[in-house]
Scaffold this active site. Structure first.
Site, short mmCIF file in Angstrom:
data_model
loop_
_atom_site.label_atom_id
_atom_site.label_comp_id
_atom_site.label_asym_id
_atom_site.label_seq_id
_atom_site.Cartn_x
_atom_site.Cartn_y
_atom_site.Cartn_z
N VAL A 23 0.96 -1.06 0.17
CA VAL A 23 0.03 -0.05 0.03
C VAL A 23 0.94 1.18 0.04
O VAL A 23 0.51 2.34 -0.32
CB VAL A 23 -0.98 0.03 0.96
CG1 VAL A 23 -0.19 0.45 2.44
CG2 VAL A 23 -2.11 0.80 0.97
N ARG A 25 3.51 1.71 -1.92
CA ARG A 25 4.08 2.11 -3.35
C ARG A 25 3.30 3.10 -4.17
O ARG A 25 2.08 3.60 -3.84
CB ARG A 25 3.67 0.53 -4.24
CG ARG A 25 2.48 0.55 -4.83
CD ARG A 25 2.43 -0.80 -5.48
NE ARG A 25 1.29 -1.17 -6.28
CZ ARG A 25 0.18 -1.62 -5.73
NH1 ARG A 25 -0.03 -1.68 -4.45
NH2 ARG A 25 -0.91 -1.91 -6.37
N HIS A 160 -31.55 1.64 -4.96
CA HIS A 160 -32.68 0.56 -5.29
C HIS A 160 -31.41 -0.84 -5.16
O HIS A 160 -30.34 -0.64 -5.24
CB HIS A 160 -32.93 0.72 -6.87
CG HIS A 160 -32.06 0.11 -7.87
ND1 HIS A 160 -30.94 1.20 -8.28
CD2 HIS A 160 -31.55 -0.76 -8.76
CE1 HIS A 160 -30.11 0.88 -9.19
NE2 HIS A 160 -30.58 -0.21 -9.49
N HIS A 295 -22.75 -9.67 2.87
CA HIS A 295 -21.30 -9.37 2.45
C HIS A 295 -21.44 -7.87 1.97
O HIS A 295 -22.40 -7.50 1.05
CB HIS A 295 -20.67 -10.13 1.31
CG HIS A 295 -20.78 -11.51 1.85
ND1 HIS A 295 -19.69 -12.08 2.61
CD2 HIS A 295 -21.36 -12.75 1.40
CE1 HIS A 295 -19.57 -13.28 2.83
NE2 HIS A 295 -20.66 -13.95 2.21
#
Length: 345
Positions: A23, A25, A160, A295
């Site tokens: 992260v 880089r 929606h 999820h």
């Protein structure tokens, strides 16, 4: 946090490579255009708005809450013909039938779930549960999912989601059915019930919690700020939620989604969906190995314009992430729970 390692995902029976040092880089790749902030509240040319005309010529009612209608371009239809016999095992096909519906959350196009009231979010949850029960009476799988933001393939900014009911168990459902069934047989407790208890105790990946629910960046997360929404008690399906659990679900969803928007002060894109025990013929079977969960898969990595691309190694080898789930959870957890658009007010 500094050295690469692999983590096991027991829900999918696969692994993710964690390379937190990447992260740091410099980024010279694609920059996304932030989502528009000037969405009109009502647009007569928007087919999801009250009173608007849809592609099939039907005119939407002047709805004031949730509004559900058949998808005008369904991926599944109830009367699709059989594909015919295969002449070789490498060229198999199977019947795929179902129905696809669209659910508008609210009549205003410039609102998203984190900006809606708790009562309005609760109405969405009730509509989800009603659809899950209605379609689940005959179909084995009812997939409720929301694609939010153009970055996640959403072609319309109106709040929606979609609901697809299928005559078969999709790949992710079949996989989660297998892994959860195996876990229950081996350990005597539903996998995600045990996992929620562990995360509630450890707290290092906890984002928000209340008396009935908790949200974590899962130990095996693939997307940078991926989260998993879990009930504290054993619940198989959305329609099994009690009144109080629906209220507390509305609250924890609002808190999570406000944090998402506050992360980069942008309407945060994601794909989310509910997974619960199969329905239809499975209603007569013991599905105690299942635990209801949702999820959230958001793509943003460093800012509102830099996303995580799932390409190359991810497509050809295995999933890989650029910061640890613990780092992501800590950042989300520390964010305020007042939406950035409403702080001055």
């Amino acid at each position: 946090a500094e050295h690469q390692h692999a983590r096991y995902n027991p829900l999918r029976d696969d692994w993710v490579l964690v390379s937190a040092h990447r992260v740091k880089r410099p980024w010279q790749g694609q920059l996304e255009k932030p989502p528009s902030e000037d969405v009109p509240r009502w647009d007569p040319s928007n087919p999801l708005c009250p009173g608007a005309t849809r592609a099939n010529g039907e005119v939407n009612p002047q709805y004031e809450g949730t509004f559900i209608f058949p998808n005008d371009f369904p991926a599944l239809q109830p009367d699709a013909p059989e594909p015919g016999d295969s002449d070789h095992p490498l060229f198999r096909a199977a019947a795929a039938r179902g129905v696809c519906k669209v659910m508008c959350f609210h009549p205003w196009s410039d609102l998203t779930l984190p900006l809606m009231s708790l009562a309005e979010i609760r109405a969405v949850i009730d509509a989800w549960a009603e659809l899950a029960a209605e379609l689940g009476a005959s179909y084995p799988w009812v997939q409720i999912f929301e694609n939010k933001g153009a970055m996640m393939g959403c072609s319309n900014p109106h709040p929606h989601c979609q609901v697809w009911a299928s005559s078969f168990l999709p790949n992710e459902a079949r996989l989660e059915d297998q892994t959860q069934r195996q876990h229950l047989s081996q350990r005597g407790v539903p996998m995600l019930l045990e996992y929620a208890e562990q995360e509630a105790h450890r707290k290092e990946r906890l984002v928000v919690e209340n008396v009935d629910w908790l949200v974590v960046v899962p130990y095996w997360a693939t997307w940078p700020y991926q989260t998993l929404l879990l009930p504290r008690r054993h619940i198989c399906r959305l329609q099994d939620l009690k009144e109080g659990e629906r209220d507390s679900l509305a609250s924890i969803m609002q808190r999570l989604l406000i944090k998402y928007d506050n992360l980069f002060e942008v309407s945060f894109p994601y794909s989310m969906g509910w997974h619960g025990a199969p329905t239809g013929p499975y209603l007569e079977e013991d599905c105690g190995h299942w635990q209801l969960h949702a999820h959230y898969y958001p793509p943003l990595l460093r800012s509102a314009t830099v996303r995580k691309f799932m390409v190359g190694y991810e497509m050809l080898a295995q999933a890989q992430r650029d910061l640890t789930p613990e780092q992501a959870a800590e950042r989300l957890r520390s964010l305020p729970e007042v939406h950035y658009k409403r702080r001055d007010k």
